[in-house]
Design a protein around this motif. Sequence first.
Motif, PDB file in Angstrom:
ATOM      1  N   ALA A  81     -10.127  -7.297  11.850  1.00 34.00           N
ATOM      2  CA  ALA A  81      -8.919  -6.615  12.332  1.00 34.00           C
ATOM      3  C   ALA A  81      -7.902  -6.429  11.220  1.00 34.00           C
ATOM      4  CB  ALA A  81      -8.308  -7.404  13.482  1.00 34.00           C
ATOM      5  N   VAL A  82      -7.668  -7.456  10.426  1.00 31.59           N
ATOM      6  CA  VAL A  82      -6.654  -7.343   9.379  1.00 31.59           C
ATOM      7  C   VAL A  82      -7.101  -6.356   8.306  1.00 31.59           C
ATOM      8  CG1 VAL A  82      -7.411  -9.268   7.904  1.00 31.59           C
ATOM      9  CG2 VAL A  82      -4.995  -8.680   8.022  1.00 31.59           C
ATOM     10  N   PHE A  83      -8.392  -6.243   8.080  1.00 32.40           N
ATOM     11  CA  PHE A  83      -8.869  -5.246   7.118  1.00 32.40           C
ATOM     12  C   PHE A  83      -8.876  -3.840   7.714  1.00 32.40           C
ATOM     13  CE2 PHE A  83     -10.275  -8.871   4.608  1.00 32.40           C
ATOM     14  CZ  PHE A  83      -9.972  -8.432   3.325  1.00 32.40           C
ATOM     15  N   GLU A  84      -8.987  -3.737   9.024  1.00 34.45           N
ATOM     16  CA  GLU A  84      -8.806  -2.428   9.668  1.00 34.45           C
ATOM     17  C   GLU A  84      -7.366  -1.962   9.493  1.00 34.45           C
ATOM     18  OE1 GLU A  84      -9.683   1.057  11.657  1.00 34.45           O
ATOM     19  OE2 GLU A  84     -11.082  -0.500  10.976  1.00 34.45           O
ATOM     20  N   ALA A  85      -6.415  -2.901   9.653  1.00 31.84           N
ATOM     21  CA  ALA A  85      -5.008  -2.561   9.420  1.00 31.84           C
ATOM     22  C   ALA A  85      -4.776  -2.201   7.955  1.00 31.84           C
ATOM     23  CB  ALA A  85      -4.120  -3.747   9.820  1.00 31.84           C
ATOM     24  N   GLU A  86      -5.473  -2.875   7.059  1.00 27.73           N
ATOM     25  CA  GLU A  86      -5.374  -2.542   5.621  1.00 27.73           C
ATOM     26  C   GLU A  86      -5.912  -1.132   5.369  1.00 27.73           C
ATOM     27  OE1 GLU A  86      -7.073  -2.045   1.629  1.00 27.73           O
ATOM     28  OE2 GLU A  86      -8.280  -2.519   3.406  1.00 27.73           O
ATOM     29  N   ALA A  87      -7.018  -0.797   6.029  1.00 25.26           N
ATOM     30  CA  ALA A  87      -7.602   0.537   5.857  1.00 25.26           C
ATOM     31  C   ALA A  87      -6.685   1.621   6.400  1.00 25.26           C
ATOM     32  CB  ALA A  87      -8.957   0.604   6.559  1.00 25.26           C
ATOM     33  N   ARG A  88      -5.911   1.302   7.450  1.00 25.55           N
ATOM     34  CA  ARG A  88      -4.985   2.276   8.020  1.00 25.55           C
ATOM     35  C   ARG A  88      -3.670   2.359   7.232  1.00 25.55           C
ATOM     36  NH1 ARG A  88      -6.538   3.809  13.402  1.00 25.55           N
ATOM     37  NH2 ARG A  88      -8.728   3.244  13.601  1.00 25.55           N
ATOM     38  N   GLY A  89      -3.524   1.491   6.224  1.00 28.57           N
ATOM     39  CA  GLY A  89      -2.408   1.620   5.299  1.00 28.57           C
ATOM     40  C   GLY A  89      -1.152   0.855   5.627  1.00 28.57           C
ATOM     41  N   PHE A  90      -1.200  -0.052   6.643  1.00 27.36           N
ATOM     42  CA  PHE A  90       0.040  -0.756   6.959  1.00 27.36           C
ATOM     43  C   PHE A  90      -0.063  -2.276   6.807  1.00 27.36           C
ATOM     44  CE2 PHE A  90      -2.017  -0.092  11.126  1.00 27.36           C
ATOM     45  CZ  PHE A  90      -1.982  -1.364  11.686  1.00 27.36           C
TER      46      PHE A  90
END
Length: 306
Positions: free
Chosen positions: A37-46
Amino acid sequence: MNVFEKEFDVILDKAKSLSKPMRVVVAGADAEHLLQAVFEAEARGFAIPVLVGNEDRIRTMLKELKLEDRKYEICGVVADDNVVQDAIDVVRNGGGDVLMRGNTSTRGFLMPLLNKGNKLIKNDVLTYVSLMKLPHYDRLLALSDAAVIIQPSVERRKQIIRNMVELLNKLGISHPNVAVLSLVEKPSFHMRDTVEAQTIARDHAASPIADCEVVGPITWDLVVSKEAARLKGFDCPLCGEFDAVCVPDVMAGNILMKALMMSAQVNSCGIVAGATIPIALNSRSNSVEQAYLSLATCAALLQAKQ
């Protein structure tokens, strides 16, 4: 990831409008879904992951998930027993903006948060708020407290309401409608929760707890359905239009929340309200999507401060 319900889209839009990515400090980062999840948020740029925990286990999991080449920071710890305090110290020392529960027990994560020496309590009472999107319900519904306060007094439940209202305000929901949940909708001295719910509603009418509407006692069917209110002759125009539910105790809240999430596939996310920083609190059994939505909500709360 199926996170496109319009209510969560508002939160996601706020998250993505952050002026710079938030640093998410994960306490016990060797947790598969929370790490994804935290890397998904990283991929989305925030988000920028700051991974606190056993370095060997974290690196092994990053490799297994094919995340080792992404942008992140690892803060290795000597003993797992201190991982939450170590993560809090990273935030307090300026190394993070948001705290996230990882591979720790709920109690192990909450106890350091409640330690007044860590200065994380802003509104006197920390509460867990679950934001849910129910099928056929046209708005987000906040539910509290389902994790922190075991048997809240009347005054504690008033603070729970204040925390939920403040959270919803920051997410763009003004003057929310709050239901004080009970087993039945008519007060009875045999059922303490009904009397306390009536007291909270009456006290609010005399001196507002927060900028909101408060109704109680009220049952779950009346909270979510105007038709149920019609059939039961319950005269309340807010039925089917509530934004928040204050539960009588942690057992009622936790069972209701988990039943909706695990058996009815209700999309949801968990936040600790009343803290000085945004805190994402998810079960280790939560989906990647649910944990990601918690981080998006944390980012939305930060965006509200800009």
